[in-house]
Design a protein around this motif. Structure first.
Motif, short mmCIF file in Angstrom:
data_model
loop_
_atom_site.label_atom_id
_atom_site.label_comp_id
_atom_site.label_asym_id
_atom_site.label_seq_id
_atom_site.Cartn_x
_atom_site.Cartn_y
_atom_site.Cartn_z
N SER A 32 0.82 -1.22 0.00
CA SER A 32 0.00 0.00 0.00
C SER A 32 0.85 1.26 0.00
N LYS A 33 0.45 2.23 -0.85
CA LYS A 33 1.16 3.52 -0.88
C LYS A 33 0.71 4.40 0.28
N ASN A 34 -0.43 4.02 0.87
CA ASN A 34 -0.97 4.82 1.97
C ASN A 34 -0.40 4.31 3.30
N ASP A 36 -0.97 5.26 6.14
CA ASP A 36 -1.94 5.28 7.25
C ASP A 36 -3.13 4.36 6.99
N SER A 37 -2.94 3.39 6.09
CA SER A 37 -4.05 2.48 5.75
C SER A 37 -4.61 1.79 6.99
N GLU A 64 -3.06 1.76 -4.21
CA GLU A 64 -2.89 3.18 -3.85
C GLU A 64 -3.27 3.37 -2.38
N GLY A 65 -4.08 2.47 -1.87
CA GLY A 65 -4.47 2.54 -0.46
C GLY A 65 -5.65 3.46 -0.21
N ARG A 66 -6.42 3.77 -1.29
CA ARG A 66 -7.63 4.58 -1.06
C ARG A 66 -8.69 3.68 -0.46
N GLU A 70 -8.83 -0.10 -2.08
CA GLU A 70 -7.83 -1.07 -1.60
C GLU A 70 -8.46 -2.44 -1.34
#
Lengths: 194, 147
Positions: A32-34, A36-37, A64-66, A70
């Motif tokens: 994940s690019k996020n 804070d997922s 992308e971790g949206r 996700e």
């Protein structure tokens, strides 16, 4: 039953893997690019290397971790494991997050496979004590809680450090298993390594 | 002693569906639903029938193993699949009703429910929760154990 483990390289997914070890055919990781997922543990940079040490193949899917996207990416990764390794169930290291657990349950239900959460609702202190007893070598890689300063980063959770962590978690009231991201860990060695 | 009846087909589900319940009890014995003896039933003061995974419906094929419920007079609590089992044995109809996640502070994980009942059931000595009280409503299990 052939199983896939949602694997981050941290202590919980490693212990879940250990519990299901005889039936696990593949590791599944979401990159994940996020950072804070709510769903996926980061960082996961050691996962490729760990899969070799554990001697299990790895399916790694980028996301992308949206928030809801996700979940679609996770579904794709699990589908890939079903197609390539014929898994009939997924194992997770979920301990207390109903957010995480229910979303994975829904995906497994849609894909008509079993979902296993062998650490579900486990007492946090008991969980860490078992991991240490089983001689897992777990390193702390990230801390985010009052009472845990940066000196903890890089430390291995051995018996001595575990006792210190228990005292601090009670004093500062954080989750000792790090379920809320208070402590992120990475496995260095343990009974799942072949 | 509270007899805790395990319904799940796979051992790997024990920690997920049985242990969180027994962690809330003091004096209990766990038994697989296919291995309940007359002695178990005689010795139990109360019985808790646990739930199981969404896809695990094996117990539906073995409902005869629960026929003891028909004449059982001591308190019985059914959790999720446990509530469906009680209802089915007592002659109520099971209907499709999928619910996964937290709703009104209750954690649901089921594909079926009981016709005519919401997420609770109370008939004579039988009590049922369609949701999993061991997740967010632990007091309900403690109350049953102590009450």
């Amino acid at each position: 039953m052939k199983l896939g483990v949602l694997f981050s390289g941290g202590k919980d997914s490693s212990y879940a893997l250990y519990k299901a070890r005889n039936e696990v055919k593949v590791l599944i990781t979401l990159d994940s690019k996020n950072k804070d997922s709510f769903m996926f543990h980061t960082p996961i940079d050691k996962v490729q290397e760990l899969s070799k040490k554990i001697n299990l193949p790895l399916i790694k899917v980028k996301t992308e971790g949206r928030k809801e996207e996700e979940l679609e990416d996770l579904k794709k990764a699990i589908k890939k494991a079903i197609n390539e390794y014929q898994i009939e169930g997924v194992v997770t290291g979920a301990v207390a997050s109903t957010y995480q657990a229910s979303r994975i349950q829904k995906i497994c239900d849609e894909l008509e496979i079993y979902c296993f959460n062998p650490l579900w609702l486990k007492n946090q202190e008991e969980l860490l004590r078992e991991i240490v007893e089983l001689k897992f070598k777990i390193k702390i890689v990230k801390v985010a809680a009052d009472g845990l300063d940066e000196s903890w980063i890089g430390k291995v959770i051995d018996k001595k450090n575990l006792e210190k962590l228990i005292v601090l978690s009670k004093k500062y009231r954080f989750s000792i298993s790090g379920e809320g991201g208070e402590i992120e860990t990475e496995i260095l060695d343990g009974p799942i390594f072949r | 002693m509270i007899l805790v009846v395990k319904v799940n087909e796979f051992e790997l589900h024990d920690d997920e569906f049985v242990k969180p319940v027994t962690d809330l009890l003091e004096n209990f014995k766990v038994v697989d639903y296919r291995e309940i003896s007359k002695k178990d039933l005689d010795e139990a003061e109360k019985i808790i029938i646990c739930g199981t995974a969404l896809k695990d419906n094996k117990y539906f094929e073995n409902l005869d193993k629960f026929s003891w419920l028909k004449n059982f007079k001591k308190p019985v609590l059914g959790i999720c699949a446990g509530m469906q089992i009680i209802a089915e044995v007592l002659g109520y109809k099971i209907i499709k009703n999928k619910k996964i996640g937290v709703f009104e502070n209750r954690y649901h994980l089921h594909s079926f429910s009981v016709e005519g009942f919401d997420d609770k059931l109370e008939i004579m000595n039988f009590k049922g929760y369609l949701f999993h009280p061991e997740v967010l409503n632990k007091e309900l299990i403690r109350e049953f154990a102590l009450g």
